[in-house]
Motif scaffolding. Sequence first.
Motif, mmCIF file in Angstrom:
data_model
loop_
_atom_site.group_PDB
_atom_site.id
_atom_site.type_symbol
_atom_site.label_atom_id
_atom_site.label_comp_id
_atom_site.label_asym_id
_atom_site.label_seq_id
_atom_site.Cartn_x
_atom_site.Cartn_y
_atom_site.Cartn_z
ATOM 1 N N ARG A 1 43.279 45.777 32.649
ATOM 2 C CA ARG A 1 41.843 44.896 33.526
ATOM 3 C C ARG A 1 41.167 45.986 33.352
ATOM 4 N NH1 ARG A 1 47.083 44.791 37.301
ATOM 5 N NH2 ARG A 1 47.457 43.379 37.311
ATOM 6 N N TRP A 2 39.357 45.371 32.486
ATOM 7 C CA TRP A 2 38.595 46.039 32.915
ATOM 8 C C TRP A 2 37.827 45.826 34.408
ATOM 9 C CZ3 TRP A 2 34.462 46.655 28.386
ATOM 10 C CH2 TRP A 2 35.095 47.563 27.628
ATOM 11 N N SER A 3 37.450 46.496 35.065
ATOM 12 C CA SER A 3 36.841 46.187 36.194
ATOM 13 C C SER A 3 35.382 46.933 36.292
ATOM 14 C CB SER A 3 37.468 46.961 37.474
ATOM 15 O OG SER A 3 38.694 46.172 37.373
ATOM 16 N N TYR B 1 48.405 47.587 32.440
ATOM 17 C CA TYR B 1 49.877 46.780 33.618
ATOM 18 C C TYR B 1 50.819 46.255 32.501
ATOM 19 C CZ TYR B 1 47.577 42.282 32.358
ATOM 20 O OH TYR B 1 47.074 40.944 32.149
ATOM 21 N N VAL C 1 40.566 40.676 31.884
ATOM 22 C CA VAL C 1 41.436 41.093 31.952
ATOM 23 C C VAL C 1 41.857 40.414 30.081
ATOM 24 C CG1 VAL C 1 44.047 40.397 31.552
ATOM 25 C CG2 VAL C 1 43.000 40.358 33.580
ATOM 26 N N THR D 1 51.056 48.481 37.729
ATOM 27 C CA THR D 1 49.982 49.198 37.473
ATOM 28 C C THR D 1 50.492 50.640 37.092
ATOM 29 O OG1 THR D 1 48.377 48.377 38.602
ATOM 30 C CG2 THR D 1 47.296 50.005 37.512
#
Length: 333
Positions: A218-220, A280, A246, A287
């Motif tokens: 996951r890129w945030s 994840y 994602v 995670t």
Amino acid sequence: MNAIRHTWLIPALTLCLILTTTLLFTACVREYPEEGKEVDPTEILLTLELSTAPAISSSPVSDYVYFIIELYEDQADPEPVFHYGTGAARNSSGTAGISVSTSLHAGEHTLAAFAVSCNDSTGDDSVYELSDLRNITFKGGEYPGPTPLKECYSLTTKIDLPYEVWFASDTLREELTAPVGKVEVISEDAAEFVRTYISGLSSVPALSDENMDNYGLRWSYDLYCPVGFNAVTGSPNKSETGVGFVTDLTPLNDEEILLGYDYIFVNGDATTVNFSLNLYDKTTGETLNTYGGIEAEIFKGETTTLRGNFLTVDREPGVNIDTEFDGDININI
């Protein structure tokens, strides 16, 4: 008696003067054609020859580019005087080009052009909503993950068509350049990742897509992320928080794994984004590792590659909110 003989000369000379003046006047006046007939001589035939800059990425990009072209008599006008869309195939150098002609009245005009990557000449599979060049956003309001279809090109320029010559023509040749930059992340701890997370194996296997299938990333984005663009002004016009996506893990070799990539609209020549990566387990949703506080400087038309041990080193995000702060936070996007 002589005076009486020459009185006929006065009317004759007057008539000659009137005829001469009329001929001179009509020689200096150009008649407009009747409405709906022939061609308006005050219009200028403008031919636009537009091409895109070479692709940002060295990896395969789309086969086609779809162009949207608009001409405005004034940049503030709500509607263009000319609108045109068409697709073109990329050539061997990764560029694409089109030629289109239209007639315009003399004066200053603003040319706005935007071109998107697509898989066919219709442009239907573009990830961008192109109905309004002043408000280019992502289709459906969803931020897409890594895809070469996010690569795009833009041009904004003034055109001055002279009044002096009637029945004139002109040709404008311009290149559309990328208003985005690309960032990609490569983790260099592939062997350690396999030893740590792929259990039940007596030896470290060779990396493959198959043994990566159970894991995702996951890129945030930690702060604001540009999500809109105005092709008429040539600048990003919308940013949001809470942006992310994602992506899968893609093995490159026994030591490196591609953790995804993204294209970011750039205001000016360069911009900085901050983001976190969360590894994840796709089966459980658990995670496994967080690597935060990543800062990337992104340049228009270029690729920024970040390398490190992003999968096995745990680092909390480096951007924190001070709840006691009562001022303004200025962020250059």
